[in-house]
Design a protein around this motif. Sequence first.
Motif, short mmCIF file in Angstrom:
data_model
loop_
_atom_site.label_atom_id
_atom_site.label_comp_id
_atom_site.label_asym_id
_atom_site.label_seq_id
_atom_site.Cartn_x
_atom_site.Cartn_y
_atom_site.Cartn_z
N ARG A 13 -18.42 57.33 41.62
CA ARG A 13 -18.45 58.36 42.66
C ARG A 13 -17.78 59.63 42.18
NH1 ARG A 13 -13.32 59.19 42.80
NH2 ARG A 13 -11.87 57.83 43.88
N ALA B 22 -15.92 62.79 44.00
CA ALA B 22 -15.37 62.94 45.36
C ALA B 22 -14.62 64.25 45.53
CB ALA B 22 -14.46 61.75 45.67
N PRO B 23 -15.33 65.37 45.55
CA PRO B 23 -14.64 66.66 45.68
C PRO B 23 -14.16 66.92 47.11
CG PRO B 23 -17.00 67.01 45.70
CD PRO B 23 -16.80 65.53 45.48
N SER B 24 -13.16 67.78 47.23
CA SER B 24 -12.74 68.26 48.55
C SER B 24 -13.38 69.62 48.75
CB SER B 24 -11.22 68.40 48.61
OG SER B 24 -10.63 67.15 48.40
N GLU C 244 -14.55 64.72 50.43
CA GLU C 244 -13.21 64.36 50.91
C GLU C 244 -12.67 65.52 51.73
OE1 GLU C 244 -10.90 62.39 47.80
OE2 GLU C 244 -12.20 60.68 48.23
N TYR D 25 -4.96 61.39 51.88
CA TYR D 25 -5.78 61.17 50.69
C TYR D 25 -5.70 59.71 50.23
CZ TYR D 25 -6.67 60.72 45.72
OH TYR D 25 -7.10 60.25 44.51
N VAL E 208 -9.03 57.27 50.40
CA VAL E 208 -9.69 57.02 49.11
C VAL E 208 -9.84 55.50 48.86
CG1 VAL E 208 -7.85 56.95 47.37
CG2 VAL E 208 -9.88 58.21 46.89
N ARG F 279 -11.81 59.87 37.17
CA ARG F 279 -11.23 61.11 37.70
C ARG F 279 -10.17 61.63 36.73
NH1 ARG F 279 -8.29 57.89 42.67
NH2 ARG F 279 -6.85 56.70 41.39
N LEU G 77 -4.58 62.43 38.66
CA LEU G 77 -4.53 61.37 39.67
C LEU G 77 -4.15 60.01 39.08
CD1 LEU G 77 -7.57 62.59 41.75
CD2 LEU G 77 -5.17 62.63 42.42
#
Length: 292
Positions: free
Chosen positions: A7, A9-11, A43, A203, A207, A221, A225
């Motif tokens: 995946r 998963a940008p904000s 996200e 978050y 997640v 990622r 992180l």
Amino acid sequence: MSQRVFRFAPSPNGALHLGHAYSALRNYELAQECGGVMLLRMEDIDTVRCTPQFEQRIVEDLHWLGITWPEPVRRQSDHFEDYRNALARLQEMGLVYPAFLTRRQIRDKVNETDKKWPRDPDGAPHYPGDERLLPERKRLELISSGLPFAWRLDMQKACAIAGSALTWRESGNGPDGQTGLIDAEPERWGDVILARKDTPTSYHLSVVIDDALQEISDVVRGHDLFHATSVHRLLQRLLNLPEPNYRHHRLLTDESGRKLSKSSGDTAIGALRERGLTAENVIQKCKTGARI
Ligand code: GLU
């Protein structure tokens, strides 16, 4: 063996920059190499800073790069109920407590108590309040007083319940070259925030819930992180969720060696496109880590 699921998963609180493109392309390539699939997840739990316009631009930029994904895209703000349910489970286990100190109060308290106050891997001080010790009656009283608060994880208790041998399998590497079987160290984070009075998640909580619900087998990622994975493994253990494979990758930097940020507008994919770069040019820059 079932199909592997990745995946990106940008904000949607800003435009995608070259660093995001690199991460999206890594996920996409790895998925393709193993005959897997890459999902896109928005996200957007911060409903103030995240907007449909940014979301639309992200979709356009990714398509321009030649990246595709199955629809529908999961948007976290559509699923607050899932996170509320997970929080309720942790509440039932007696692992979360309402914490009332504001950011400023936290800073003042830490300054006045001890200069060597423990800090989390991102540099923020561990929560210095002691509401975890309050009796239930007092907690309810404070909640009903209307004060803002955050639901924090009682880290010590959570680690005790989770037990030892909490690890993850790292196929990439951490910022200090860590790879292979990594020991999770969630206690380094102190009592992390899992939800706020007005946002039923954080978050960390969303997640892990989404990775489980979307049956993500591979989390790919950036290095930034890497340490957060310790908290994610802890929550997975507490909530009985499956453990994905993790692969953390390097972060692209600007000319002065700084990590790209959403405010470094000149590396935004849209800006590069306007400067006349082709998608192939951008992909090449990501691959070579070329500084813009
Ligand atoms: N939404 C996060 C970000 O944009 C990424 C979360 C993740 O990949 O776990 O930085």
